[in-house]
Write a protein that holds these residues in place. Sequence first.
Motif, short mmCIF file in Angstrom:
data_model
loop_
_atom_site.label_atom_id
_atom_site.label_comp_id
_atom_site.label_asym_id
_atom_site.label_seq_id
_atom_site.Cartn_x
_atom_site.Cartn_y
_atom_site.Cartn_z
N VAL A 244 0.87 -1.18 0.00
CA VAL A 244 0.00 0.00 0.00
C VAL A 244 0.90 1.23 0.00
CG1 VAL A 244 -1.74 1.32 1.24
CG2 VAL A 244 -1.88 -1.19 1.19
N ILE A 245 0.73 2.09 -1.01
CA ILE A 245 1.57 3.28 -1.17
C ILE A 245 0.66 4.49 -1.19
CG2 ILE A 245 3.26 4.44 -2.63
CD1 ILE A 245 3.93 1.66 -3.83
N GLN A 246 0.71 5.31 -0.15
CA GLN A 246 -0.18 6.47 -0.01
C GLN A 246 0.62 7.76 -0.14
OE1 GLN A 246 -2.75 4.00 3.33
NE2 GLN A 246 -2.79 6.24 3.45
N SER A 247 0.25 8.59 -1.11
CA SER A 247 0.86 9.91 -1.31
C SER A 247 2.38 9.83 -1.34
CB SER A 247 0.40 10.89 -0.22
OG SER A 247 -0.99 11.11 -0.31
N ALA A 248 2.89 8.97 -2.19
CA ALA A 248 4.34 8.74 -2.24
C ALA A 248 4.74 8.28 -3.63
CB ALA A 248 4.74 7.71 -1.20
N PRO A 249 4.95 9.21 -4.57
CA PRO A 249 5.36 8.82 -5.93
C PRO A 249 6.72 8.15 -5.92
CG PRO A 249 5.49 11.20 -5.64
CD PRO A 249 4.78 10.67 -4.44
N CYS A 250 6.78 6.92 -6.41
CA CYS A 250 8.00 6.12 -6.26
C CYS A 250 9.20 6.71 -6.99
CB CYS A 250 7.74 4.69 -6.75
SG CYS A 250 6.61 3.75 -5.69
N GLY A 251 8.96 7.59 -7.96
CA GLY A 251 10.08 8.18 -8.69
C GLY A 251 10.98 9.07 -7.85
N VAL A 306 19.18 5.70 -0.11
CA VAL A 306 20.27 5.84 -1.08
C VAL A 306 20.21 4.68 -2.06
CG1 VAL A 306 22.77 6.01 -1.37
CG2 VAL A 306 21.66 6.98 0.68
N SER A 307 20.22 5.00 -3.35
CA SER A 307 20.28 3.97 -4.39
C SER A 307 21.72 3.79 -4.86
CB SER A 307 19.38 4.32 -5.56
OG SER A 307 19.80 5.53 -6.18
N GLN A 318 12.99 3.76 -11.16
CA GLN A 318 13.60 3.13 -12.32
C GLN A 318 13.28 1.64 -12.37
OE1 GLN A 318 17.79 4.13 -12.88
NE2 GLN A 318 18.19 2.09 -13.74
N ALA A 319 13.34 0.98 -11.22
CA ALA A 319 13.03 -0.45 -11.16
C ALA A 319 11.58 -0.72 -11.57
CB ALA A 319 13.30 -0.99 -9.77
N SER A 400 0.53 14.36 -7.55
CA SER A 400 -0.61 13.78 -8.28
C SER A 400 -0.19 13.12 -9.59
CB SER A 400 -1.66 14.86 -8.53
OG SER A 400 -2.18 15.35 -7.32
N CYS A 401 0.52 13.84 -10.45
CA CYS A 401 0.90 13.26 -11.74
C CYS A 401 1.99 12.19 -11.61
CB CYS A 401 1.30 14.37 -12.70
SG CYS A 401 -0.10 15.46 -13.11
N PRO A 402 3.01 12.37 -10.76
CA PRO A 402 3.95 11.27 -10.56
C PRO A 402 3.30 10.02 -9.97
CG PRO A 402 4.95 13.33 -9.87
CD PRO A 402 3.49 13.62 -10.15
N THR A 403 2.28 10.19 -9.12
CA THR A 403 1.57 9.02 -8.60
C THR A 403 0.85 8.29 -9.73
OG1 THR A 403 1.28 9.96 -6.39
CG2 THR A 403 -0.29 8.26 -7.06
N GLN A 404 0.22 9.05 -10.61
CA GLN A 404 -0.43 8.45 -11.76
C GLN A 404 0.58 7.68 -12.61
OE1 GLN A 404 -0.78 10.60 -15.37
NE2 GLN A 404 -3.02 10.35 -15.46
N GLU A 405 1.74 8.26 -12.84
CA GLU A 405 2.77 7.61 -13.65
C GLU A 405 3.21 6.29 -13.02
OE1 GLU A 405 7.11 8.68 -15.67
OE2 GLU A 405 6.45 9.75 -13.86
N ALA A 406 3.45 6.30 -11.71
CA ALA A 406 3.87 5.07 -11.03
C ALA A 406 2.76 4.03 -11.07
CB ALA A 406 4.27 5.38 -9.59
N ALA A 407 1.51 4.46 -10.85
CA ALA A 407 0.40 3.51 -10.86
C ALA A 407 0.25 2.87 -12.23
CB ALA A 407 -0.89 4.22 -10.45
#
Length: 549
Positions: A244-251, A306-307, A318-319, A400-407
């Motif tokens: 579950v990922i809430q308000s956290a764009p993975c990018g 850190v990646s 990226q993954a 909002s838009c980065p969350t959409q991209e990750a989803a």
Amino acid sequence: MAITRRLLAPVLLALVTLLASAALPARAGARGSGDPAVVTTDAGPVRGVLTDRGRSFLGIPFAAPPVGQLRWRPPGPVTPWTAVRDAGHFAGACAQQARPVLGTAEVTNEDCLYLNVFTPPGDSAGKPVLVWFHGGSFVSGTAAHYDASRLARAGGLVVITANYRLGAFGFLAHPGLTAEAPGSGSGDYGLLDQQAVLRWIRANAAAFGGDPANVTAAGQSAGGLSVCGHLAAPGSRGLFARAVIQSAPCGVAARPAAEAASTGTSFARGAGCRGDAAEVVACLRGKPAAELLKVKVSGASPWWPVSGTPVLPVPPGQAIAAGAHARVPVLVGSALDEGTIGTLIVESAGVRLNAVTYPILLSTLFKRDGLRVAAQYPASRFGNDHRRAFATAFGDYLVSCPTQEAARQLAAATPGRVFAYEFADRSAPVLYPAPSGFPLGAYHGSEIPYLFDYLAAGEVRLDPAQTRLSQTMTGLWSRFAATGDPADWPPTQADPYVPLSLAPDAVAPRTDYDSGHQCPFWATVARPTSQGPLLAAGFGASRSVPEGP
């Protein structure tokens, strides 16, 4: 009003900073004298609190205290105990700086690796398990702010909340520390703490009535970014079945190792530690926590996963884009008005958003695209309120838009197993100290009291319609945790992107998300090479009167 570079600098920084020695105990699961308040973990027995809401076991150690020579090392094993340990009180928060704008106090405690277990009434076994990682920009917050009794009872879940090391104590990267531990590198101690929690659950969930093979890793803001990290981290594979990922764009969930090491070297100099790598590390370990909390380093949000390390070889965004992540069911989403916290930070720093400061701020944030952003989000569209204009632009861009991209990427990799939402109650209880006359709407973290009793904000009251929404959300979240497929919620597709809008008495698919948040426009705006610092301090769980992300 003219705005000077000196006046603007702290505002921008706040925004982007926003943006085995004892006898072995009985096996885990054995109970003392048939008392349901006593459970034996793999380290020893604990006595929790039994009420009509269920059972709670607070302040259970899951790793050795990371103090002295264990500071900046992977979490070590707990020393077992034989006498029944009191588990009726929350443990202290991890060391963190004060955050005056958000109302947080300084904490110097490093003995903080403890977790809390909440179970529903009854004694059945095999319940789904949900583990919650708190928000706070990776620099603040604590598991003690989340009472999960309501979620556990409503959903028939075992819910676990846990601390993890924060700030420099959790995310310091330095060549000397990397040389010490080539197997893990440095900078990801907070993520390693969370992995230790996941391993603790595998060993102990059954003792509390949970199913160790049915674990959902969940979090909001920095906690959600942590879950992004676990989707990509090799050491987290197999430790959870859903996310579950809430308000956290993975990018934006990590910063490059070279950047982190440079920050760490600067931090060591600021702490007065010099010499070869080993001497610097020894010096840092000898400093009191209070002294280290006062060290300032240049740049925004220096403390972030850190990646490019053995713990997190590839940035989570990226993954996920490459499909090289743990392909588990995911529930992912954001709030309708994510950016209002940005306006709160700006005005708290003393800059009033108006016709003069608005374009200057946008140009400073977005460089050559600043004027385009101002034209796309004119104040005239918001009743000439520059605060609302900035909040909308900043939230669309940052979350909002980065969350959409990750989803969409997650849905492309695991069709039929991703469920997207947008929390849309613009009358949600206000947990931030909001500026007078400025509505925060469905702000960053506003969904938290619909899932948890958020103890840092005192008593939070939901009206009847909000209570129904809370019941709907706890039902959806718990069914997802149980089966990976919440009822009456169509899976998200990569295209068209139609998240479920969650508003009081108005739960329905949102078909205009793309245009509503102007995501096609934001796809044309250049993003910085290192995005991690953009989602920092202030975005977290509710009022960051403890946190941020």
